[in-house]
Design a protein around this motif. Sequence first.
Motif, PDB file in Angstrom:
ATOM      1  N   LEU A  15       0.834  -1.183   0.000  1.00  0.00           N
ATOM      2  CA  LEU A  15       0.000   0.000   0.000  1.00  0.00           C
ATOM      3  C   LEU A  15       0.879   1.246   0.000  1.00  0.00           C
ATOM      4  CD1 LEU A  15      -2.833  -0.936   2.529  1.00  0.00           C
ATOM      5  CD2 LEU A  15      -2.768  -1.260   0.051  1.00  0.00           C
ATOM      6  N   CYS A  16       0.414   2.282  -0.693  1.00  0.00           N
ATOM      7  CA  CYS A  16       1.184   3.516  -0.904  1.00  0.00           C
ATOM      8  C   CYS A  16       2.354   3.313  -1.852  1.00  0.00           C
ATOM      9  CB  CYS A  16       1.689   4.110   0.408  1.00  0.00           C
ATOM     10  SG  CYS A  16       0.384   4.809   1.441  1.00  0.00           S
ATOM     11  N   LYS A  17       2.560   2.085  -2.335  1.00  0.00           N
ATOM     12  CA  LYS A  17       3.616   1.741  -3.290  1.00  0.00           C
ATOM     13  C   LYS A  17       5.006   1.674  -2.686  1.00  0.00           C
ATOM     14  CE  LYS A  17       1.356   3.739  -7.341  1.00  0.00           C
ATOM     15  NZ  LYS A  17       1.496   4.737  -8.409  1.00  0.00           N
ATOM     16  N   SER A  18       5.181   2.133  -1.457  1.00  0.00           N
ATOM     17  CA  SER A  18       6.516   2.143  -0.868  1.00  0.00           C
ATOM     18  C   SER A  18       6.433   2.222   0.645  1.00  0.00           C
ATOM     19  CB  SER A  18       7.330   3.332  -1.377  1.00  0.00           C
ATOM     20  OG  SER A  18       8.584   3.400  -0.726  1.00  0.00           O
ATOM     21  N   ASN A  19       7.411   1.657   1.324  1.00  0.00           N
ATOM     22  CA  ASN A  19       7.532   1.856   2.766  1.00  0.00           C
ATOM     23  C   ASN A  19       8.848   2.556   3.092  1.00  0.00           C
ATOM     24  OD1 ASN A  19       9.324  -0.188   2.274  1.00  0.00           O
ATOM     25  ND2 ASN A  19       8.340  -1.716   3.581  1.00  0.00           N
ATOM     26  N   THR A  20       9.404   3.251   2.102  1.00  0.00           N
ATOM     27  CA  THR A  20      10.618   4.034   2.319  1.00  0.00           C
ATOM     28  C   THR A  20      10.253   5.370   2.966  1.00  0.00           C
ATOM     29  OG1 THR A  20      11.664   3.062   0.368  1.00  0.00           O
ATOM     30  CG2 THR A  20      12.618   5.105   1.228  1.00  0.00           C
ATOM     31  N   GLN A  52     -11.567   7.372  -2.563  1.00  0.00           N
ATOM     32  CA  GLN A  52     -11.596   7.833  -1.176  1.00  0.00           C
ATOM     33  C   GLN A  52     -10.325   8.609  -0.861  1.00  0.00           C
ATOM     34  OE1 GLN A  52     -12.149   3.910   0.711  1.00  0.00           O
ATOM     35  NE2 GLN A  52     -14.231   4.523   1.293  1.00  0.00           N
ATOM     36  N   PHE A  53     -10.458   9.583   0.017  1.00  0.00           N
ATOM     37  CA  PHE A  53      -9.332  10.314   0.574  1.00  0.00           C
ATOM     38  C   PHE A  53      -9.273   9.940   2.053  1.00  0.00           C
ATOM     39  CE2 PHE A  53     -10.910  12.661  -3.030  1.00  0.00           C
ATOM     40  CZ  PHE A  53      -9.779  13.047  -3.717  1.00  0.00           C
ATOM     41  N   SER A  54      -8.120   9.488   2.502  1.00  0.00           N
ATOM     42  CA  SER A  54      -8.027   8.905   3.843  1.00  0.00           C
ATOM     43  C   SER A  54      -6.771   9.370   4.561  1.00  0.00           C
ATOM     44  CB  SER A  54      -8.023   7.370   3.757  1.00  0.00           C
ATOM     45  OG  SER A  54      -9.099   6.892   2.970  1.00  0.00           O
ATOM     46  N   VAL A  55      -6.726   9.118   5.865  1.00  0.00           N
ATOM     47  CA  VAL A  55      -5.546   9.434   6.661  1.00  0.00           C
ATOM     48  C   VAL A  55      -5.150   8.222   7.492  1.00  0.00           C
ATOM     49  CG1 VAL A  55      -5.937  11.927   6.797  1.00  0.00           C
ATOM     50  CG2 VAL A  55      -7.000  10.413   8.494  1.00  0.00           C
ATOM     51  N   SER A  56      -3.860   8.097   7.715  1.00  0.00           N
ATOM     52  CA  SER A  56      -3.334   7.050   8.589  1.00  0.00           C
ATOM     53  C   SER A  56      -2.455   7.681   9.646  1.00  0.00           C
ATOM     54  CB  SER A  56      -2.528   6.029   7.780  1.00  0.00           C
ATOM     55  OG  SER A  56      -1.914   5.086   8.651  1.00  0.00           O
ATOM     56  N   TYR A  57      -2.613   7.188  10.883  1.00  0.00           N
ATOM     57  CA  TYR A  57      -1.796   7.669  11.999  1.00  0.00           C
ATOM     58  C   TYR A  57      -0.891   6.572  12.544  1.00  0.00           C
ATOM     59  CZ  TYR A  57      -4.362  12.115  12.447  1.00  0.00           C
ATOM     60  OH  TYR A  57      -4.892  13.375  12.239  1.00  0.00           O
ATOM     61  N   ASP A  58      -0.909   5.401  11.905  1.00  0.00           N
ATOM     62  CA  ASP A  58      -0.109   4.281  12.426  1.00  0.00           C
ATOM     63  C   ASP A  58       0.851   3.722  11.370  1.00  0.00           C
ATOM     64  OD1 ASP A  58      -1.902   3.023  10.740  1.00  0.00           O
ATOM     65  OD2 ASP A  58      -2.437   1.439  12.155  1.00  0.00           O
ATOM     66  N   GLY A  59       1.388   4.623  10.562  1.00  0.00           N
ATOM     67  CA  GLY A  59       2.403   4.191   9.605  1.00  0.00           C
ATOM     68  C   GLY A  59       1.859   3.498   8.382  1.00  0.00           C
ATOM     69  N   GLY A  60       0.599   3.720   8.044  1.00  0.00           N
ATOM     70  CA  GLY A  60       0.044   3.141   6.831  1.00  0.00           C
ATOM     71  C   GLY A  60      -0.579   1.779   7.019  1.00  0.00           C
ATOM     72  N   ASN A  61      -0.749   1.339   8.247  1.00  0.00           N
ATOM     73  CA  ASN A  61      -1.416   0.066   8.497  1.00  0.00           C
ATOM     74  C   ASN A  61      -2.930   0.205   8.470  1.00  0.00           C
ATOM     75  OD1 ASN A  61       0.922  -1.651   9.004  1.00  0.00           O
ATOM     76  ND2 ASN A  61       1.225  -0.374  10.802  1.00  0.00           N
TER      77      ASN A  61
END
Length: 302
Positions: A15-20, A52-61
Amino acid sequence: YDYSIKNPIPADGILCKSNTPWPSPVATWTAGQSVTIPFYPDGAAHGGGHAQFSVSYDGGNTFAVVYEVLQYMFFTGPSSSNTPEVLSYTFTLPAELPNSDSVIFAWSWVNAIGNREFYMNCADVVITGSSSSSYTGKQMVIANHNGYPTIPEFDGDYTTGLSYYENSANVTVSGSGTVSGSGTYTSSYNAPKANTDPTLINVITTTALPEAMVNNSPTGAVDSDYEFDSDSESYSELDPDSEIDSGDSDSDGGTDCTHGAMNCASDSPGYEVCVWGTKVSIACGTGTVCKGTNGAIYCGWP
């Protein structure tokens, strides 16, 4: 930079294409403010679809939805066109979004026409000005991805797949990174997440946002089917099978390679990108390796 901005997430991709991690947030927003997300006009709109437009507060999990455009993304009604009619969306951020300097803002899209794909781009932002410690919203829908529901082509029926969005469970996210609620899919396969360590919040941003977000208002594209171009930088789809030409060293110690060329590194799990004549090595996140498919390079699970 997201050098595969025009591509959907591969079926086994992260997800997000990257975890860098991205070095710093690209925008600072105030909870409750109005934001405008524009899209460049030269991408394939695939007849619309659910976004959808969303937010994550736990590093994209975990992603909580703050705004959604169902059925007709890029259009005002049913369409068989590949040319977008609507190129920006303005909405008000929930006032309950908690403060954090490590928020991931995401745009996700399931297209109405074409191959069954899941598009998603992300950017790191700061949220300020809130008196709330948590926000509760719908869990972001994941579809057309390994282990998750497949939403078929709409074939003119724009109610296709709506039940996943309408019945998505709520999830509560907090500024400290903790998550609660039942907002999760029942699946034997969990889609790769941006990371599993909440201290590694920042992920790679979209190509448009870093330079374009000014005065708390984003003016760049967030769409993975749209290409960013500015006076100083341009990005386009890249061929994962193309090799970076080492070329001759220049007077500054760089190499004469073709700007934007990239390939998976042979001696590490990361990849190399040519940036204005200089090869830059980029490591994939912990546990992931460089892969190439369908005209894109990405970091995915082995």
